[in-house]
Design a protein around this motif. Sequence first.
Motif, PDB file in Angstrom:
ATOM      1  N   LEU A  63       0.828  -1.207   0.000  1.00 13.92           N
ATOM      2  CA  LEU A  63       0.000   0.000   0.000  1.00 13.92           C
ATOM      3  C   LEU A  63       0.866   1.263   0.000  1.00 13.92           C
ATOM      4  O   LEU A  63       0.535   2.259  -0.655  1.00 13.92           O
ATOM      5  N   ASN A  64       1.964   1.221   0.768  1.00 12.79           N
ATOM      6  CA  ASN A  64       2.928   2.322   0.846  1.00 12.79           C
ATOM      7  C   ASN A  64       2.246   3.669   1.099  1.00 12.79           C
ATOM      8  O   ASN A  64       2.360   4.613   0.306  1.00 12.79           O
ATOM      9  N   PRO A  65       1.493   3.827   2.171  1.00 14.62           N
ATOM     10  CA  PRO A  65       0.805   5.095   2.446  1.00 14.62           C
ATOM     11  C   PRO A  65       1.809   6.187   2.801  1.00 14.62           C
ATOM     12  O   PRO A  65       2.852   5.932   3.401  1.00 14.62           O
ATOM     13  N   GLU A  66       1.478   7.410   2.461  1.00 21.18           N
ATOM     14  CA  GLU A  66       2.327   8.552   2.743  1.00 21.18           C
ATOM     15  C   GLU A  66       1.648   9.464   3.765  1.00 21.18           C
ATOM     16  O   GLU A  66       0.416   9.542   3.813  1.00 21.18           O
ATOM     17  N   PRO A  67       2.414  10.172   4.576  1.00 21.64           N
ATOM     18  CA  PRO A  67       1.815  11.094   5.539  1.00 21.64           C
ATOM     19  C   PRO A  67       0.974  12.148   4.828  1.00 21.64           C
ATOM     20  O   PRO A  67       1.403  12.733   3.821  1.00 21.64           O
ATOM     21  N   GLY A  68      -0.235  12.386   5.320  1.00 20.72           N
ATOM     22  CA  GLY A  68      -1.138  13.391   4.754  1.00 20.72           C
ATOM     23  C   GLY A  68      -1.951  12.898   3.573  1.00 20.72           C
ATOM     24  O   GLY A  68      -2.845  13.612   3.091  1.00 20.72           O
ATOM     25  N   GLU A  69      -1.667  11.693   3.102  1.00 22.60           N
ATOM     26  CA  GLU A  69      -2.362  11.191   1.913  1.00 22.60           C
ATOM     27  C   GLU A  69      -3.841  10.956   2.196  1.00 22.60           C
ATOM     28  O   GLU A  69      -4.703  11.223   1.345  1.00 22.60           O
ATOM     29  N   GLU A  70      -4.154  10.493   3.373  1.00 23.62           N
ATOM     30  CA  GLU A  70      -5.558  10.186   3.695  1.00 23.62           C
ATOM     31  C   GLU A  70      -6.424  11.443   3.607  1.00 23.62           C
ATOM     32  O   GLU A  70      -7.537  11.414   3.080  1.00 23.62           O
ATOM     33  N   ALA A  71      -5.920  12.572   4.080  1.00 21.66           N
ATOM     34  CA  ALA A  71      -6.670  13.831   4.040  1.00 21.66           C
ATOM     35  C   ALA A  71      -6.863  14.299   2.594  1.00 21.66           C
ATOM     36  O   ALA A  71      -7.946  14.781   2.207  1.00 21.66           O
ATOM     37  N   VAL A  72      -5.810  14.151   1.777  1.00 21.77           N
ATOM     38  CA  VAL A  72      -5.905  14.558   0.366  1.00 21.77           C
ATOM     39  C   VAL A  72      -6.943  13.709  -0.378  1.00 21.77           C
ATOM     40  O   VAL A  72      -7.792  14.213  -1.120  1.00 21.77           O
ATOM     41  N   LEU A  73      -6.890  12.425  -0.150  1.00 19.73           N
ATOM     42  CA  LEU A  73      -7.842  11.517  -0.817  1.00 19.73           C
ATOM     43  C   LEU A  73      -9.265  11.802  -0.376  1.00 19.73           C
ATOM     44  O   LEU A  73     -10.209  11.763  -1.181  1.00 19.73           O
ATOM     45  N   ASP A  74      -9.427  12.087   0.886  1.00 17.56           N
ATOM     46  CA  ASP A  74     -10.773  12.345   1.407  1.00 17.56           C
ATOM     47  C   ASP A  74     -11.358  13.618   0.782  1.00 17.56           C
ATOM     48  O   ASP A  74     -12.532  13.660   0.411  1.00 17.56           O
ATOM     49  N   ALA A  75     -10.526  14.659   0.683  1.00 11.86           N
ATOM     50  CA  ALA A  75     -11.001  15.906   0.077  1.00 11.86           C
ATOM     51  C   ALA A  75     -11.357  15.694  -1.395  1.00 11.86           C
ATOM     52  O   ALA A  75     -12.395  16.206  -1.894  1.00 11.86           O
ATOM     53  N   ARG A  76     -10.510  14.990  -2.121  1.00  9.41           N
ATOM     54  CA  ARG A  76     -10.785  14.714  -3.535  1.00  9.41           C
ATOM     55  C   ARG A  76     -12.051  13.898  -3.707  1.00  9.41           C
ATOM     56  O   ARG A  76     -12.870  14.149  -4.608  1.00  9.41           O
TER      57      ARG A  76
END
Length: 547
Positions: A198-211
Amino acid sequence: MLRSLDIRDMLIIERLSLAFQPGLNVLTGETGAGKSILLDSLGFVLGWRGRAELVRAGAEKGEVVAVFDLPADHPALAVLADYEIEAEGELILRRVNHADGRKTAWANDRRVSGEVLRALSETLVELHGQHDDRGLLNPRGHRQMLDAFAGLDLAPVRAAWGALGQARKDLASAEGALAAVRAEEEFLRHAVAELDKLNPEPGEEAVLDARRRSMQASEKIRADVARAHAALSEQGAEAMLLEALRRLEGASDHAEGALEAPIAALNRALTELGEAQSGVESCLDALDFNPAELEALEERLFAIRALARKHSVLPDDLGTFAQGLRKRLEALDGGEKNIAALRRALTLAEDAYRAEAARLSAARKTAAARLDAAMAAELAPLKMERAVFATQVTPCDAGPEGQDAVAFTVATNPGAPAGPLNKIASGGELSRFLLALKVCLTGDTPGMTLIFDEIDRGVGGATADAVGRRLKALSDTAQVLVVTHSPQVAALGAHHWRVEKRVTGGMTTSTVTPLSAADRVEEIGRMLAGDTVSDAARAAARALLDT
C-alpha cells in the motif's frame, strides 16, 4: 581502641567507670565476682544479643556508655558514614535498658537501632572464648580470614564475576527478545508486506478524502450546471438576445435615435453573457471526471483507513508503524548472528572467571599451607604439639569471591579424624586453638579491641605462660582485654584490674579496682595461694611480674 566503659545499674553493678589502656589489659577476680557482667554490659552497648534482664533490681533503668578512639583509617568510620553519623576521632555509644524491657541507643548523640550498633561492633570488638560463635569458630568467616592472612586481592575475581553475570544477562535478554519476535514472525512478515504494497504517505488520507468529497459533490451539481449552460447557449438566452439585437438594429434607422440606448444595453448584456458562458464551461470542465477514478480513489482511501484501524494507529502514522515492524524483522533476521556473538562473549567471560577463580584457589591453597605451618609452630609451645590444624580448601558454588569453601579443622591426636574446631576440641584445647589462630591471623583486624574470656581455662604452668606471652604479643598491635584466672597470664598484663563482689546493707554489688604495683603482687599471690597470701606466694608473684 576502647577508651572507657561506664556502667550504671546493670545486674549487680551500681556505678562503675573503667578507663582502659592500649596493650594488654587484665581483669582478675574470684569466680562469681562479676567479670562476665562486664562483658555482658559491653555486649549490651554494642547491640549483641544476650541476657534479657539486665537492669539492677530496684532500678528504673540501666545504662552503659562506651567510648572508642577512632584513628583516621578506622573501618568504623565507613559504617558511621553509611548512617550519616558524624565522628571526629572518637565514637560514643550509649544504650539504656528500661525496667519494662524497652531499649534505646545513641551513637555520638544520634538515635540508632540495635542493627546499627551491631554493624559498628563488627569493626570495633572481637570476643574470643570457649563459646565464641561470632568470630573464629564461625565457618562462614573462615574464607575471609584466610584471604586476609594471605593478603589476597579479590577485585579481579569480583570484576570477572560481574562481567560474567552481565554476559549471562545480555544473552538471556537477547534470547528472550528473539523468542518474542519469532512468536510473531508470521504476523510481522504479513503486516510489512501489506504495508509495503500500500505504501501510504503522511497526509495522503486527508488529500484523498477531500478529492473524494469533491467528486461526490460534482455528481450532484453537474446536471444543473449543464442545463444552465444550455440555457445560456446559442439555443437559449444568447439566441434570443441576438434575435432582439438584430431586429432593433434593423429598426434603428427609422427610430430617430430612440433605439441607441437599448441596442447598447443589449451589446453589454451579450458581453456579460459570454463571460457567464465561459465560467459555466470552466466549471463543467472541472466537474468532469472518470467514475473509474472515483472508484480507485475510494478503494485506496478505504484501504488506508482499514489498515490504520487494524493496527490501532492514525492513518498518518502508518509509515512510522511500518518502519517499526521492519526493524523488528531486521532484529529477527539478524538475531541469530547477535545471539552467536553473545554466546561467544559469554564463553570468554566464563573462561576469564575460571582463570581468576583458579588463580585465587591456588593462592588460597598456598596460603592454607602457610597458615597450617604457622599454627603448628604456635601449638607446640601451648603443649599441643600432637594436634594437627588443617585449613581445608574445597570446591563450592561459584560466586563473586571465587569457588572455594574454606574451613578450619583440627585433629587433637595423630590418626584421629579431623573435624570443626568447636566439635573436636575440648574446652581447654579449644581456647588454645583459638589463641594460636588469632596470633597467626593478627594482621586481619586493624584497630580492633580483642577480648579473651577465660581463654586460658584448663591450662597452667608453662602452658599458661605460653598463653600469656601470645596474648602479650597480640597486644603489641591491638588492644587486648583478658578475663583470666591464670597468674602467669595476669603477670604479663600492662594494666591490671581486680573484680570483687561485696555485700553492703543486704545489697550485693560488683566493683572493679585498678591495681598498683603492690596491689598486683597481692592479687597474683592470691591467685597462686588462695585466700591466705603467704610470703612465699608474694615472692612467687614478684618473680612472675619480673619475668
